[in-house]
Design a protein around this motif. Structure first.
Motif, mmCIF file in Angstrom:
data_model
loop_
_atom_site.group_PDB
_atom_site.id
_atom_site.type_symbol
_atom_site.label_atom_id
_atom_site.label_comp_id
_atom_site.label_asym_id
_atom_site.label_seq_id
_atom_site.Cartn_x
_atom_site.Cartn_y
_atom_site.Cartn_z
ATOM 1 N N ILE A 125 -48.695 -85.353 -33.700
ATOM 2 C CA ILE A 125 -49.520 -85.240 -34.906
ATOM 3 C C ILE A 125 -48.663 -84.774 -36.085
ATOM 4 O O ILE A 125 -47.664 -84.080 -35.920
ATOM 5 N N GLN A 126 -49.069 -85.170 -37.274
ATOM 6 C CA GLN A 126 -48.463 -84.691 -38.509
ATOM 7 C C GLN A 126 -49.436 -83.716 -39.159
ATOM 8 O O GLN A 126 -50.652 -83.931 -39.117
ATOM 9 N N ASN B 109 -54.419 -80.696 -43.438
ATOM 10 C CA ASN B 109 -54.871 -82.000 -42.943
ATOM 11 C C ASN B 109 -54.055 -82.407 -41.725
ATOM 12 O O ASN B 109 -52.835 -82.182 -41.690
ATOM 13 N N PHE B 110 -54.714 -83.041 -40.770
ATOM 14 C CA PHE B 110 -54.035 -83.503 -39.565
ATOM 15 C C PHE B 110 -54.113 -85.032 -39.468
ATOM 16 O O PHE B 110 -55.121 -85.626 -39.839
ATOM 17 N N SER B 111 -53.059 -85.620 -38.955
ATOM 18 C CA SER B 111 -52.995 -87.084 -38.852
ATOM 19 C C SER B 111 -53.845 -87.613 -37.694
ATOM 20 O O SER B 111 -54.201 -88.779 -37.666
ATOM 21 N N ASP B 112 -54.170 -86.732 -36.763
ATOM 22 C CA ASP B 112 -54.973 -87.118 -35.610
ATOM 23 C C ASP B 112 -55.804 -85.910 -35.184
ATOM 24 O O ASP B 112 -55.604 -84.802 -35.702
ATOM 25 N N SER B 113 -56.717 -86.132 -34.254
ATOM 26 C CA SER B 113 -57.583 -85.029 -33.842
ATOM 27 C C SER B 113 -56.770 -83.949 -33.118
ATOM 28 O O SER B 113 -55.772 -84.246 -32.461
ATOM 29 N N THR C 136 -63.937 -83.351 -36.786
ATOM 30 C CA THR C 136 -64.186 -84.796 -36.853
ATOM 31 C C THR C 136 -63.499 -85.429 -38.048
ATOM 32 O O THR C 136 -63.186 -86.614 -38.035
ATOM 33 N N ARG D 215 -60.682 -84.003 -39.377
ATOM 34 C CA ARG D 215 -59.270 -83.646 -39.210
ATOM 35 C C ARG D 215 -58.730 -82.793 -40.355
ATOM 36 O O ARG D 215 -57.629 -83.045 -40.878
ATOM 37 N N ALA E 102 -52.493 -80.903 -30.111
ATOM 38 C CA ALA E 102 -53.189 -82.166 -29.856
ATOM 39 C C ALA E 102 -53.906 -82.171 -28.511
ATOM 40 O O ALA E 102 -54.970 -82.781 -28.358
ATOM 41 N N ASP E 103 -53.309 -81.524 -27.526
ATOM 42 C CA ASP E 103 -53.876 -81.526 -26.183
ATOM 43 C C ASP E 103 -54.448 -80.152 -25.867
ATOM 44 O O ASP E 103 -54.435 -79.255 -26.705
#
Lengths: 109, 114
Positions: A2-3, A24-28, A66, A68, A91-92
């Motif tokens: 993730i970024q 802000n996140f590039s993915d959940s 939702t 991010r 991320a995990d």
């Protein structure tokens, strides 16, 4: 991976002012933390906030998983709030946290 | 102790020497992380331990860097043949368990390679 993007990169506040920092996140992300790095380099935990809203004194944080992003609110700022604020996402359910570049906050008397 | 401790707090070494940095996590914390922070920069992930195993070593910048953890507790980060670009603050964090991963950081070791 993730970024993580933090804004603004720098913030100068007059004592007593309110401010909002954004992450802000590039993915959940599964987990999210906000930290304050004091002038001596120590990272202080502010919030562990994968989702929802939390408050601690003059600080509060909101994470909208939702969409991010996460927000950190500083109200009635004090000179002791100066330093660098970092957000970090995982991320995990385990493993590394990805840190943003930080927001440098200076609170002037 | 109540928090994460790291030693030494400062280390000055000459280029080409090996160094060992130590981290004592919070008692009972199963996960341990190493990060590096160069001057004025953010934190760069190095390695993650769950117990004594390291499922994620993806952040180690070169094969000069290695880390181990013994007894599910103390961890040592070793840098061989140090270079000037290794100069940074090395930070260790621990978290309680998989699924509840709030990290708590130590004070760091400031490494200076001359």
């Amino acid at each position: 991976g993730i970024q993580v993007e933090q804004s603004p990169p720098d913030l100068i506040l007059q004592e007593g002012a309110n401010s909002t920092l954004r992450c802000n996140f590039s993915d959940s992300v599964n987990n999210l933390q906000w930290f304050h790095q004091n002038p001596w380099g120590q990272l202080i935990n502010l919030f562990y906030i994968p989702s929802g809203t939390k408050q601690n004194g003059r600080l509060s944080a909101t994470t909208v998983a939702t969409e991010r992003y996460s927000l950190l609110y500083i109200s009635s700022s004090q000179t002791t709030d100066s330093g660098v604020y970092f957000c970090a996402g995982q991320a995990d359910s385990w493993g590394k946290f990805q840190f943003g570049a930080g927001t440098q906050v200076v609170v002037t008397p | 102790g109540a928090g994460v401790s790291q030693s030494p707090s400062n280390k000055v070494t000459e280029k080409g020497k090996d160094v060992e940095l130590r981290c004592d996590p919070i008692s009972g914390h199963t996960a341990l992380y190493w990060y590096r922070q160069s001057l004025g920069q953010g934190l760069e992930f190095l390695i993650y331990f769950q117990g004594n195993s390291a499922p994620d070593k993806s952040g180690l910048p070169s094969d000069r860097f290695s880390a181990e953890r013994t007894g599910g507790s103390v961890s040592t980060l070793t840098i061989q043949r140090t270079q000037q670009e290794d100069s940074a603050v090395y930070l260790c964090a621990s978290s309680l368990k998989r699924g509840y991963n709030e990290q708590f950081f130590g004070p760091g070791t400031r490494l200076t390679v001359l």
